[in-house]
Design a protein around this motif. Structure first.
Motif, PDB file in Angstrom:
ATOM      1  N   ASN A  40       0.825  -1.210   0.000  1.00  0.00           N
ATOM      2  CA  ASN A  40       0.000   0.000   0.000  1.00  0.00           C
ATOM      3  C   ASN A  40       0.860   1.263   0.000  1.00  0.00           C
ATOM      4  O   ASN A  40       0.332   2.365  -0.098  1.00  0.00           O
ATOM      5  CB  ASN A  40      -0.903   0.040   1.236  1.00  0.00           C
ATOM      6  N   ILE A  41       2.177   1.088   0.137  1.00  0.00           N
ATOM      7  CA  ILE A  41       3.131   2.198   0.200  1.00  0.00           C
ATOM      8  C   ILE A  41       4.465   1.628  -0.303  1.00  0.00           C
ATOM      9  O   ILE A  41       4.651   0.410  -0.345  1.00  0.00           O
ATOM     10  CB  ILE A  41       3.239   2.738   1.656  1.00  0.00           C
ATOM     11  N   PHE A  42       5.386   2.507  -0.693  1.00  0.00           N
ATOM     12  CA  PHE A  42       6.686   2.039  -1.180  1.00  0.00           C
ATOM     13  C   PHE A  42       7.350   1.164  -0.112  1.00  0.00           C
ATOM     14  O   PHE A  42       7.475   1.582   1.046  1.00  0.00           O
ATOM     15  CB  PHE A  42       7.609   3.217  -1.494  1.00  0.00           C
ATOM     16  N   PRO A  43       7.802  -0.050  -0.458  1.00  0.00           N
ATOM     17  CA  PRO A  43       8.396  -0.952   0.539  1.00  0.00           C
ATOM     18  C   PRO A  43       9.561  -0.350   1.326  1.00  0.00           C
ATOM     19  O   PRO A  43       9.650  -0.555   2.535  1.00  0.00           O
ATOM     20  CB  PRO A  43       8.855  -2.152  -0.298  1.00  0.00           C
ATOM     21  N   LYS A  44      10.433   0.430   0.682  1.00  0.00           N
ATOM     22  CA  LYS A  44      11.560   1.018   1.427  1.00  0.00           C
ATOM     23  C   LYS A  44      11.095   2.089   2.403  1.00  0.00           C
ATOM     24  O   LYS A  44      11.657   2.232   3.483  1.00  0.00           O
ATOM     25  CB  LYS A  44      12.621   1.554   0.472  1.00  0.00           C
ATOM     26  N   ALA A  45      10.048   2.830   2.052  1.00  0.00           N
ATOM     27  CA  ALA A  45       9.483   3.813   2.986  1.00  0.00           C
ATOM     28  C   ALA A  45       8.817   3.078   4.148  1.00  0.00           C
ATOM     29  O   ALA A  45       8.946   3.471   5.313  1.00  0.00           O
ATOM     30  CB  ALA A  45       8.482   4.721   2.275  1.00  0.00           C
ATOM     31  N   GLU A  46       8.122   1.975   3.828  1.00  0.00           N
ATOM     32  CA  GLU A  46       7.483   1.180   4.871  1.00  0.00           C
ATOM     33  C   GLU A  46       8.525   0.653   5.853  1.00  0.00           C
ATOM     34  O   GLU A  46       8.316   0.680   7.070  1.00  0.00           O
ATOM     35  CB  GLU A  46       6.694   0.032   4.248  1.00  0.00           C
ATOM     36  N   ALA A  47       9.666   0.213   5.356  1.00  0.00           N
ATOM     37  CA  ALA A  47      10.731  -0.304   6.229  1.00  0.00           C
ATOM     38  C   ALA A  47      11.248   0.781   7.174  1.00  0.00           C
ATOM     39  O   ALA A  47      11.517   0.515   8.349  1.00  0.00           O
ATOM     40  CB  ALA A  47      11.871  -0.876   5.381  1.00  0.00           C
ATOM     41  N   VAL A  48      11.361   2.014   6.677  1.00  0.00           N
ATOM     42  CA  VAL A  48      11.828   3.123   7.515  1.00  0.00           C
ATOM     43  C   VAL A  48      10.790   3.451   8.591  1.00  0.00           C
ATOM     44  O   VAL A  48      11.141   3.835   9.710  1.00  0.00           O
ATOM     45  CB  VAL A  48      12.146   4.364   6.643  1.00  0.00           C
ATOM     46  N   LEU A  49       9.506   3.282   8.276  1.00  0.00           N
ATOM     47  CA  LEU A  49       8.439   3.596   9.234  1.00  0.00           C
ATOM     48  C   LEU A  49       8.284   2.545  10.341  1.00  0.00           C
ATOM     49  O   LEU A  49       7.755   2.839  11.410  1.00  0.00           O
ATOM     50  CB  LEU A  49       7.107   3.747   8.489  1.00  0.00           C
ATOM     51  N   GLU A  50       8.748   1.334  10.095  1.00  0.00           N
ATOM     52  CA  GLU A  50       8.622   0.233  11.064  1.00  0.00           C
ATOM     53  C   GLU A  50       9.150   0.651  12.435  1.00  0.00           C
ATOM     54  O   GLU A  50      10.262   1.162  12.572  1.00  0.00           O
ATOM     55  CB  GLU A  50       9.392  -0.994  10.559  1.00  0.00           C
TER      56      GLU A  50
END
Length: 162
Positions: A40-50
């Motif tokens: 639902n969002i760019f995977p690399k951005a999602e990883a940073v948000l984790e």
């Protein structure tokens, strides 16, 4: 305090800019997405948000392959303007076509016109661009069972039974 983790609904305000700073897209009021690999969002951005909390700001530069993909010349075609038979067709127009195999709608963008020919492109308009994704976490909540099952956030109007 809640942290961003798998099956969280995260609401984020965001900006998408070209690496040189030109603003491409922005949402100040917030975009809710289902966190945890649901695309639902760019995977690399999602990883940073984790693991982050409300109020956290992020910024991540994404190569084309990590954003909207590389441009694929196989997704560009030239058609006869007469055969398309669409009065008033102009540069930037979007055309819809049903995929006979999948039944899905394919969107083609008019990217060039010359005499009696038109060039159509099925690539995302931002394909091939490196971008900077920045945002701030505005809210975090646990996803509902239906949201997890469907792989996306439901709003108060979303009551489909898929």
């Amino acid at each position: 305090m809640h942290t961003v983790q798998k099956n969280s609904v995260v609401t984020i305000s965001y900006k998408i800019q070209e690496i040189d700073g030109e603003l491409l897209e922005e949402s100040q009021e917030g975009f809710p997405y289902l966190h945890g690999g649901y695309e639902n969002i760019f995977p690399k951005a999602e990883a940073v948000l984790e693991g982050k909390t409300v109020g956290t700001k992020i910024e991540v530069d994404l190569a084309p392959a990590d954003a909207y993909g590389e441009r694929d010349l196989n997704l560009v075609r030239v058609e006869s303007l007469a055969e398309l038979n669409i009065p008033g067709l102009k540069l930037g127009d979007m055309l819809e076509e049903d995929d006979e195999e999948t039944g899905e709608t394919i969107i083609w963008r008019v990217i060039a016109m010359k005499e009696d020919q038109v060039m159509l492109d099925h690539n995302h308009p931002l394909a091939g661009l490196g971008i900077r994704f920045s945002g701030e976490i505005l809210g975090i909540r646990s996803a509902t069972a239906a949201e997890i099952e469907h792989g996306h956030v439901h709003d108060e109007h979303d009551s489909h039974g898929n």
